[in-house]
Design an enzyme around this catalytic site. Sequence first.
Site, short mmCIF file in Angstrom:
data_model
loop_
_atom_site.label_atom_id
_atom_site.label_comp_id
_atom_site.label_asym_id
_atom_site.label_seq_id
_atom_site.Cartn_x
_atom_site.Cartn_y
_atom_site.Cartn_z
N SER A 1 0.83 -1.20 0.00
CA SER A 1 0.00 0.00 0.00
C SER A 1 0.87 1.26 0.00
O SER A 1 1.66 1.47 -0.92
CB SER A 1 -0.97 -0.05 1.19
OG SER A 1 -2.00 0.89 1.05
N ASP B 1 -9.71 -5.33 -4.49
CA ASP B 1 -9.15 -4.34 -3.57
C ASP B 1 -10.07 -3.12 -3.53
O ASP B 1 -10.21 -2.40 -4.52
CB ASP B 1 -7.75 -3.93 -4.04
CG ASP B 1 -6.98 -3.11 -3.02
OD1 ASP B 1 -7.61 -2.29 -2.32
OD2 ASP B 1 -5.75 -3.26 -2.94
N HIS C 1 -7.53 -5.82 -0.22
CA HIS C 1 -6.34 -5.00 0.02
C HIS C 1 -5.44 -5.64 1.08
O HIS C 1 -4.22 -5.51 1.01
CB HIS C 1 -6.78 -3.60 0.49
CG HIS C 1 -5.67 -2.61 0.56
ND1 HIS C 1 -4.98 -2.19 -0.55
CD2 HIS C 1 -5.13 -1.93 1.61
CE1 HIS C 1 -4.06 -1.31 -0.20
NE2 HIS C 1 -4.12 -1.14 1.11
#
EC number: 1.11.1.-
Length: 278
Positions: A97, A229, A258
Amino acid sequence: MPYVTTKDNVEIFYKDWGPKDAQPIVFHHGWPLSGDDWDAQMLFFVQKGYRVIAHDRRGHGRSAQVSDGHDMDHYAADAFAVVEALDLRNAVHIGHSTGGGEVARYVANDGQPAGRVAKAVLVSAVPPLMLKTESNPEGLPIEVFDGFRKALADNRAQFFLDVPTGPFYGFNRAGATVHQGVIRNWWRQGMEGSAKAHYDGIKAFSETDQTEDLKSITVPTLVLHGEDDQIVPIADAALKSIKLLQNGTLKTYPGYSHGMLTVNADVLNADLLAFVQA
């Protein structure tokens, strides 16, 4: 506890496990978490004989809760401070991320020029750019990130329950197996950090254009992304990043969230190991 002090006198906490002469794998965590988010990967790789390192980004986890420097340039510089202090070479850098943005900026600015990077991995990563702009019309509108800022400022503790309970791990999907321990661990990591760092970090992960970072990376780079995601949509992240990388490989995961590194750790760990060993 082990700390590295950066050039601007910020204390960065890190974990360093495994043989000091083994190939290092450096893990870069996502927002608003800490190096603890890599437990499943660090245990897996240290048991395979690797040296594993994870630091807490400034303002996150056990690192200093400073007022300033919550931007991608400082994130990358802090990572470089850890790498230099430990004299890591031939390292594989894996970022999740926001940590994927940190890896891209670090490799482009510091790691690659210094000859310290062997490979990179971007997992569910934010590059090249999350925000909708004239040049990035497919991005998310600023109102989405303003909503994050408002929720954090109004009640950070509740916001940090809502995110992992809902979209982060896909626990809001019909038929999902919900893990309360995973939710509590996300909340614990988030609340350990600084509200100021988390607030400022929203701009860092959403508004930093990393197109040129990706273009300049020449080391082998693996891009992994879940097709479901809900935090960093794949169409505006991995599917664009792979077109910018000179030496990239893309793998996507149908139905994965995610937070797939945690809830699908067995699958992700095997794919990461295959790339590291290739």
